[in-house]
Motif scaffolding. Structure first.
Motif, PDB file in Angstrom:
ATOM      1  N   TYR A  11      -6.967  10.852  -4.114  1.00  0.00           N
ATOM      2  CA  TYR A  11      -6.221  11.445  -2.982  1.00  0.00           C
ATOM      3  C   TYR A  11      -5.599  12.748  -3.380  1.00  0.00           C
ATOM      4  O   TYR A  11      -5.462  13.701  -2.602  1.00  0.00           O
ATOM      5  N   GLU A  12      -5.293  12.900  -4.646  1.00  0.00           N
ATOM      6  CA  GLU A  12      -4.960  14.512  -4.979  1.00  0.00           C
ATOM      7  C   GLU A  12      -6.090  15.308  -4.937  1.00  0.00           C
ATOM      8  O   GLU A  12      -6.595  15.778  -6.050  1.00  0.00           O
ATOM      9  N   ASP A 188      11.008   8.164   1.042  1.00  0.00           N
ATOM     10  CA  ASP A 188      11.578   8.108   2.713  1.00  0.00           C
ATOM     11  C   ASP A 188      11.069   6.425   3.013  1.00  0.00           C
ATOM     12  O   ASP A 188      10.649   5.722   2.080  1.00  0.00           O
ATOM     13  N   THR A 189      11.375   6.015   4.048  1.00  0.00           N
ATOM     14  CA  THR A 189      11.270   4.763   4.542  1.00  0.00           C
ATOM     15  C   THR A 189       9.463   4.250   4.404  1.00  0.00           C
ATOM     16  O   THR A 189       9.583   3.201   3.872  1.00  0.00           O
ATOM     17  N   HIS A 190       8.558   5.117   4.733  1.00  0.00           N
ATOM     18  CA  HIS A 190       7.360   4.779   4.326  1.00  0.00           C
ATOM     19  C   HIS A 190       7.063   4.678   3.148  1.00  0.00           C
ATOM     20  O   HIS A 190       6.622   3.481   2.640  1.00  0.00           O
ATOM     21  N   VAL A 191       7.453   5.495   1.949  1.00  0.00           N
ATOM     22  CA  VAL A 191       7.254   5.164   0.749  1.00  0.00           C
ATOM     23  C   VAL A 191       7.696   4.284  -0.007  1.00  0.00           C
ATOM     24  O   VAL A 191       7.321   3.579  -0.543  1.00  0.00           O
ATOM     25  N   LEU A 192       9.307   3.779   0.458  1.00  0.00           N
ATOM     26  CA  LEU A 192       9.874   2.852   0.324  1.00  0.00           C
ATOM     27  C   LEU A 192       9.236   1.189   0.492  1.00  0.00           C
ATOM     28  O   LEU A 192       9.272   0.398  -0.354  1.00  0.00           O
ATOM     29  N   GLN A 193       8.467   1.436   1.605  1.00  0.00           N
ATOM     30  CA  GLN A 193       7.653   0.350   1.897  1.00  0.00           C
ATOM     31  C   GLN A 193       6.598  -0.060   1.061  1.00  0.00           C
ATOM     32  O   GLN A 193       6.216  -1.149   1.029  1.00  0.00           O
ATOM     33  N   GLU A 194       5.842   1.141   0.950  1.00  0.00           N
ATOM     34  CA  GLU A 194       4.657   0.915  -0.049  1.00  0.00           C
ATOM     35  C   GLU A 194       5.002   0.383  -1.396  1.00  0.00           C
ATOM     36  O   GLU A 194       4.300  -0.308  -1.865  1.00  0.00           O
ATOM     37  N   ALA A 195       6.248   1.162  -1.707  1.00  0.00           N
ATOM     38  CA  ALA A 195       6.446   0.761  -3.232  1.00  0.00           C
ATOM     39  C   ALA A 195       6.903  -0.668  -3.196  1.00  0.00           C
ATOM     40  O   ALA A 195       6.680  -1.412  -4.435  1.00  0.00           O
ATOM     41  N   CYS A 196       7.643  -1.107  -2.325  1.00  0.00           N
ATOM     42  CA  CYS A 196       8.137  -2.585  -2.177  1.00  0.00           C
ATOM     43  C   CYS A 196       6.957  -3.609  -2.248  1.00  0.00           C
ATOM     44  O   CYS A 196       6.718  -4.424  -2.941  1.00  0.00           O
ATOM     45  N   LEU A 233       0.855   6.548  -3.979  1.00  0.00           N
ATOM     46  CA  LEU A 233       1.299   5.778  -2.637  1.00  0.00           C
ATOM     47  C   LEU A 233       0.823   6.038  -1.546  1.00  0.00           C
ATOM     48  O   LEU A 233       0.744   5.108  -0.453  1.00  0.00           O
ATOM     49  N   PHE A 234       0.606   7.379  -1.392  1.00  0.00           N
ATOM     50  CA  PHE A 234       0.007   7.931  -0.224  1.00  0.00           C
ATOM     51  C   PHE A 234      -1.239   7.284   0.116  1.00  0.00           C
ATOM     52  O   PHE A 234      -1.558   6.853   1.282  1.00  0.00           O
ATOM     53  N   GLY A 235      -2.130   7.308  -0.599  1.00  0.00           N
ATOM     54  CA  GLY A 235      -3.447   6.528  -0.694  1.00  0.00           C
ATOM     55  C   GLY A 235      -3.388   5.006  -0.592  1.00  0.00           C
ATOM     56  O   GLY A 235      -4.200   4.754   0.102  1.00  0.00           O
ATOM     57  N   TYR A 236      -2.214   4.643  -1.126  1.00  0.00           N
ATOM     58  CA  TYR A 236      -2.199   3.168  -0.918  1.00  0.00           C
ATOM     59  C   TYR A 236      -2.147   2.758   0.605  1.00  0.00           C
ATOM     60  O   TYR A 236      -2.698   1.936   1.208  1.00  0.00           O
ATOM     61  N   GLY A 237      -1.464   3.593   1.278  1.00  0.00           N
ATOM     62  CA  GLY A 237      -0.838   3.413   2.759  1.00  0.00           C
ATOM     63  C   GLY A 237      -2.217   3.505   3.563  1.00  0.00           C
ATOM     64  O   GLY A 237      -2.296   2.867   4.455  1.00  0.00           O
ATOM     65  N   VAL A 238      -2.793   4.908   3.103  1.00  0.00           N
ATOM     66  CA  VAL A 238      -3.908   5.146   3.868  1.00  0.00           C
ATOM     67  C   VAL A 238      -5.005   3.773   3.703  1.00  0.00           C
ATOM     68  O   VAL A 238      -5.839   3.437   4.782  1.00  0.00           O
ATOM     69  N   ASP A 239      -5.314   3.402   2.446  1.00  0.00           N
ATOM     70  CA  ASP A 239      -6.284   2.573   2.300  1.00  0.00           C
ATOM     71  C   ASP A 239      -5.948   1.169   3.039  1.00  0.00           C
ATOM     72  O   ASP A 239      -6.850   0.409   3.360  1.00  0.00           O
TER      73      ASP A 239
END
Length: 240
Positions: A11-12, A188-196, A233-239
């Protein structure tokens, strides 16, 4: 974690900026111009991209692409009047006007935000966040820029990523005086959700303490450049 490394590689890329607020800083020339547009864009980057992108575009259009001169000359007062009319969500035109006036005062005294930090002896990202929040708080700006570092200061941390990380098709790497190993994850809440969901965090709030803990987890994977993990983490959310 090999998954994080693979997602960061995937993703980068230059295509990442399409649809991302970092796109705007790549549309102007000159260090000061890129820095100024990036800072304003980061401050407007919350909520729906479909809603805040036109607000950043308005700044770009009003300035004719010369955002630094637009702010420093005070021309923004012509385009964003000191009224209580809504500019974007919680931001009124008056709040934006006062924010840009405070930014103008910083420019007139220090030439640029980067120079203000460099003159202050900043070498790490957390100190940069402290100086940015305290400066704007001293000018009575407490909504557009967080008043302190109790929250995760997501938008400031994102802006610092743009300014500090080098050798990236996305980030500019203009501020060589800050060590990129000290950068803090924009949480933010989105990244927090993915990290959790990846069991990197257990926190339920997007605080600075949680952001630092997540950064430490990323530093274990990317020791020389922990904010590669932001792309992962962005990529994880997209995938997903």
């Amino acid at each position: 974690m090999e998954l994080l490394k693979e997602l960061a590689r995937r993703y980068e890329t230059a295509s990442f900026i399409n649809g991302d607020p970092s796109w705007f800083m790549h549309q102007v020339e000159g260090r000061n111009n890129q820095e100024a547009l990036a800072f304003i864009a980061s401050c407007l980057s919350y909520g729906s991209r479909k809603q805040f992108f036109p607000k950043i575009q308005y700044v770009f259009d009003c300035s004719g692409g010369s955002v630094y001169d637009w702010v420093r000359s005070g021309d923004f007062r012509r385009d964003i009047p000191d009224t209580e009319e809504c500019y974007y969500r919680l931001y009124t035109c008056s709040m934006m006007n006062r924010f840009l006036q405070a930014y103008r005062e910083l420019m007139n005294e220090h030439d640029s935000l980067g120079e203000y930090l460099r003159e202050g002896g900043v070498g790490d990202a957390f100190r940069a966040v402290e100086m940015i929040t305290s400066y704007f708080a001293s000018k009575g700006i407490e909504v557009i820029v967080p008043k302190d570092t109790k929250s995760s200061c997501k938008r400031i941390c994102m802006f610092l990523r743009w300014m500090v990380r080098d050798n990236s098709p996305v980030d500019l790497g203009l501020w060589t005086f800050i060590d990129k190993r000290t950068l803090i994850m924009p949480l933010d809440t989105h990244v927090l959700q993915e990290a959790c969901s990846m069991r990197l965090l257990q926190s339920k709030s997007a605080s600075m303490a949680a952001a630092k803990k997540l950064t430490a987890e990323m530093a274990a994977v990317f020791p020389d450049d922990p904010l590669k993990g932001d792309f992962a983490l962005f990529g994880y959310g997209v995938d997903k």
